[in-house]
Design a protein around this motif. Structure first.
Motif, PDB file in Angstrom:
ATOM      1  N   LYS A   1      -0.638   3.190 -15.269  1.00  9.87           N
ATOM      2  CA  LYS A   1      -0.693   2.322 -16.342  1.00  9.87           C
ATOM      3  C   LYS A   1       0.475   1.391 -16.359  1.00  9.87           C
ATOM      4  CE  LYS A   1      -0.814   1.460 -21.387  1.00  9.87           C
ATOM      5  NZ  LYS A   1       0.121   0.235 -21.316  1.00  9.87           N
ATOM      6  N   LYS A   2       1.714   1.791 -15.801  1.00  7.02           N
ATOM      7  CA  LYS A   2       2.918   0.882 -15.397  1.00  7.02           C
ATOM      8  C   LYS A   2       2.562   0.171 -14.242  1.00  7.02           C
ATOM      9  CE  LYS A   2       6.426   4.133 -17.015  1.00  7.02           C
ATOM     10  NZ  LYS A   2       7.758   4.944 -16.584  1.00  7.02           N
ATOM     11  N   VAL A   3       1.745   0.546 -13.285  1.00  3.67           N
ATOM     12  CA  VAL A   3       1.184  -0.109 -12.180  1.00  3.67           C
ATOM     13  C   VAL A   3       0.504  -1.399 -12.626  1.00  3.67           C
ATOM     14  CG1 VAL A   3       0.210  -0.253  -9.938  1.00  3.67           C
ATOM     15  CG2 VAL A   3       1.693   1.644 -10.457  1.00  3.67           C
ATOM     16  N   VAL A   4      -0.478  -1.032 -13.343  1.00  2.00           N
ATOM     17  CA  VAL A   4      -1.361  -1.989 -14.002  1.00  2.00           C
ATOM     18  C   VAL A   4      -0.639  -3.252 -14.798  1.00  2.00           C
ATOM     19  CG1 VAL A   4      -3.248  -2.551 -15.930  1.00  2.00           C
ATOM     20  CG2 VAL A   4      -3.590  -0.657 -14.176  1.00  2.00           C
ATOM     21  N   LEU A  49      -2.337  -5.321  -3.965  1.00  2.00           N
ATOM     22  CA  LEU A  49      -1.467  -3.919  -4.054  1.00  2.00           C
ATOM     23  C   LEU A  49      -2.634  -2.979  -4.143  1.00  2.00           C
ATOM     24  CD1 LEU A  49       1.209  -2.356  -4.256  1.00  2.00           C
ATOM     25  CD2 LEU A  49       1.010  -2.528  -6.763  1.00  2.00           C
ATOM     26  N   TRP A  50      -2.491  -2.104  -3.157  1.00  2.00           N
ATOM     27  CA  TRP A  50      -3.565  -0.810  -2.938  1.00  2.00           C
ATOM     28  C   TRP A  50      -2.702   0.392  -3.710  1.00  2.00           C
ATOM     29  CZ3 TRP A  50      -8.540  -0.994  -1.490  1.00  2.00           C
ATOM     30  CH2 TRP A  50      -8.860  -2.272  -0.604  1.00  2.00           C
ATOM     31  N   VAL A  51      -3.554   0.836  -4.551  1.00  2.96           N
ATOM     32  CA  VAL A  51      -3.149   2.373  -4.797  1.00  2.96           C
ATOM     33  C   VAL A  51      -4.284   3.375  -4.564  1.00  2.96           C
ATOM     34  CG1 VAL A  51      -1.675   1.886  -6.965  1.00  2.96           C
ATOM     35  CG2 VAL A  51      -4.090   1.934  -7.161  1.00  2.96           C
ATOM     36  N   ASN A  52      -3.981   4.554  -4.426  1.00  2.00           N
ATOM     37  CA  ASN A  52      -5.056   5.456  -3.927  1.00  2.00           C
ATOM     38  C   ASN A  52      -4.607   6.964  -4.593  1.00  2.00           C
ATOM     39  OD1 ASN A  52      -5.464   7.327  -0.650  1.00  2.00           O
ATOM     40  ND2 ASN A  52      -6.942   7.024  -2.401  1.00  2.00           N
ATOM     41  N   SER A  53      -5.368   7.168  -5.449  1.00  2.00           N
ATOM     42  CA  SER A  53      -5.382   8.359  -6.266  1.00  2.00           C
ATOM     43  C   SER A  53      -6.743   8.739  -6.818  1.00  2.00           C
ATOM     44  CB  SER A  53      -4.375   8.105  -7.563  1.00  2.00           C
ATOM     45  OG  SER A  53      -4.282   9.239  -8.457  1.00  2.00           O
ATOM     46  N   PRO A  54      -6.909  10.014  -6.274  1.00  2.00           N
ATOM     47  CA  PRO A  54      -6.307  10.899  -5.451  1.00  2.00           C
ATOM     48  C   PRO A  54      -5.944  10.366  -4.078  1.00  2.00           C
ATOM     49  CG  PRO A  54      -8.179  12.118  -6.598  1.00  2.00           C
ATOM     50  CD  PRO A  54      -8.341  10.635  -6.926  1.00  2.00           C
ATOM     51  N   SER A  97      -7.867  -0.261  -6.594  1.00  2.00           N
ATOM     52  CA  SER A  97      -7.822   1.286  -6.363  1.00  2.00           C
ATOM     53  C   SER A  97      -8.818   1.928  -5.789  1.00  2.00           C
ATOM     54  CB  SER A  97      -7.700   1.670  -8.070  1.00  2.00           C
ATOM     55  OG  SER A  97      -7.529   3.091  -7.956  1.00  2.00           O
ATOM     56  N   ASP A  98      -8.311   2.600  -4.651  1.00  2.00           N
ATOM     57  CA  ASP A  98      -9.099   3.266  -3.580  1.00  2.00           C
ATOM     58  C   ASP A  98      -9.540   4.658  -4.407  1.00  2.00           C
ATOM     59  OD1 ASP A  98     -10.234   4.958  -1.956  1.00  2.00           O
ATOM     60  OD2 ASP A  98      -9.293   4.348  -0.065  1.00  2.00           O
ATOM     61  N   TYR A 101       1.005  -1.151   0.004  1.00  2.00           N
ATOM     62  CA  TYR A 101      -0.014  -0.001  -0.075  1.00  2.00           C
ATOM     63  C   TYR A 101       0.938   1.226  -0.162  1.00  2.00           C
ATOM     64  CZ  TYR A 101       0.996  -0.018   4.974  1.00  2.00           C
ATOM     65  OH  TYR A 101       1.658  -0.188   6.278  1.00  2.00           O
ATOM     66  N   PRO A 102       0.448   2.393  -0.358  1.00  2.00           N
ATOM     67  CA  PRO A 102       1.091   3.807  -0.490  1.00  2.00           C
ATOM     68  C   PRO A 102       1.969   4.080   0.782  1.00  2.00           C
ATOM     69  CG  PRO A 102      -1.052   3.858  -1.350  1.00  2.00           C
ATOM     70  CD  PRO A 102      -1.117   2.648  -0.716  1.00  2.00           C
ATOM     71  N   ALA A 103       3.039   4.609   0.465  1.00  2.00           N
ATOM     72  CA  ALA A 103       3.956   5.118   1.816  1.00  2.00           C
ATOM     73  C   ALA A 103       3.173   6.289   2.634  1.00  2.00           C
ATOM     74  CB  ALA A 103       5.323   5.801   1.234  1.00  2.00           C
ATOM     75  N   LEU A 104       2.467   6.909   2.120  1.00  2.00           N
ATOM     76  CA  LEU A 104       1.392   7.671   2.710  1.00  2.00           C
ATOM     77  C   LEU A 104      -0.098   7.171   2.618  1.00  2.00           C
ATOM     78  CD1 LEU A 104       2.491  11.415   2.080  1.00  2.00           C
ATOM     79  CD2 LEU A 104       2.342  10.488   4.330  1.00  2.00           C
ATOM     80  N   ALA A 105      -0.647   6.716   3.435  1.00  2.00           N
ATOM     81  CA  ALA A 105      -1.767   5.937   3.376  1.00  2.00           C
ATOM     82  C   ALA A 105      -2.628   6.036   4.288  1.00  2.00           C
ATOM     83  CB  ALA A 105      -1.309   4.391   3.192  1.00  2.00           C
TER      84      ALA A 105
END
Length: 369
Positions: free
Chosen positions: A172-175, A153-158, A187-188, A117-121
């Protein structure tokens, strides 16, 4: 048998009461900019829909009504350019937090499995891993995993807390990285409708996903977009096989969004007028609060989206707890960046979710005489 709570990190908000008490001592009362709970009225379109569906004596289905799932598919397509989803690729949720915390359990993860998960999360990603005894790694760099492959794997954008928006090239690179390794990417996207500068895209947008939901889930909430935090309305959408597995598990657990809330969710997803109205409220508050913080010597990092200002006095300035104390002395309560990981140690998260009057009060206290 050990208590399950012993596996979990300390609940971060339990560390704020002393600062809240200090802020309440201000002659004009506290300005609470810490949690980020909506304060503006629930839109009439939601209240009318809830009342219309109030006669609801039977059990709802975990899968949700065709109406609510169709509203999700149509909203993702019409508002965010996500095409090709079927009704069997959507599940309503009882708020997004329960899902985020429980997803590793639904997926059967446990000791020996790795979750990234992200470093800031948002702290709940870590909670979900801890609940099942999985290993968790907070990082923004895929290379940090080395030879290990995460199961989830979690991503969070925004981002919550920083408001950072990840570029579509990065997403796209993460996908691609996840698909090459068989990693489930979740993706949150709960702040996708709260963008102030630039553009934010869903991971399911065809420019990022290639037009396929394979290996991808997205999580959305109506709490902030539509002032529905009290209704607990959210949904997950994406990979057909994963959604089917989640449905099978959740049916056995009796996880059903109440039917009146489903009706309300469908109604608000079909109405953009209230979203634009609320967006402008927050835009005005953001402008006022940002100017006041900057006049008081603070710097705003990222914050191009979400409902927060990611605020600092720099790496050589006071740490997050000192800033919390300094602002509490002015009657303003904020969240320390440490709640969101070590990378937040010199930031505080300042929410825009207060009334116009309270935002004006905060600005007056911050602005030098």
């Amino acid at each position: 048998m050990g208590a399950v709570s012993g596996r979990l990190p300390d609940f971060p908000w339990d560390k704020l009461p002393q600062y809240a008490a200090q802020a309440r001592e201000h002659d004009d009362g506290i300005v609470d900019l810490s949690i980020g709970t909506p304060v503006d009225p629930t839109p009439e379109v939601a209240r009318a829909a809830l009342a219309q569906a109030a006669d609801s004596p039977g059990y709802p289905l975990t899968i949700g009504t065709p109406e609510v799932r169709r509203s999700v598919v149509d909203w993702l397509a019409g508002t965010h350019g996500v095409t090709g989803l079927g009704l069997d690729q959507v599940l309503p949720l009882i708020g997004s937090k329960e899902f985020i915390a429980s997803l590793p359990t639904y997926l059967g993860l446990g000791p020996g499995d790795l979750i990234g998960y992200p470093a800031l999360a948002y702290p709940t990603y870590e909670v979900g891993a801890a609940l099942v005894g999985a290993k968790a790694l907070a990082t923004d760099a895929l290379t940090t995993f080395g030879p290990e492959t995460p199961k989830l794997l979690w991503v969070n954008s925004p981002s919550n807390p920083s408001g950072r928006v990840l570029p579509k090239e990065h997403l796209k690179k993460v996908v691609d990285w996840c698909r090459e390794r068989g990693v489930l990417l979740v993706s949150d996207e709960c702040y996708l409708d709260c963008v102030w500068e630039g553009e934010a895209l869903s991971v399911l947008h065809p420019d990022i996903s290639g037009g396929s939901a394979e290996g991808i889930l997205v999580v959305h909430s109506l709490s902030k977009r539509s002032n529905l935090a009290g209704y607990r309305c959210a949904f997950v959408a994406g990979d057909r096989d994963v959604i089917a597995e989640l449905l099978a598990v959740r049916k056995n657990l009796g996880l059903m969004m109440p039917a009146p809330q489903q009706h309300a969710m469908a109604a608000v997803l079909g109405d953009e007028a209230h979203v634009k109205e609320q967006h402008e409220r927050y835009r005005a508050r953001r402008t006022t609060l940002r100017a006041a913080l900057e006049a008081a010597g603070y710097t705003i990092d990222h914050s191009e989206a979400s409902l927060y200002l990611w605020t600092t006095k720099g790496p050589d300035g006071p740490d997050c707890w000192q800033m919390v104390a300094d602002l509490a002395a002015q009657g303003i309560l904020v969240a320390p960046g440490a709640f969101y990981g070590a990378a937040g140690s010199h930031h505080v998260r300042v929410a825009l979710t207060a009334t116009d009057e309270r935002i004006a009060a905060a600005a007056a206290r911050l602005t030098p005489a």
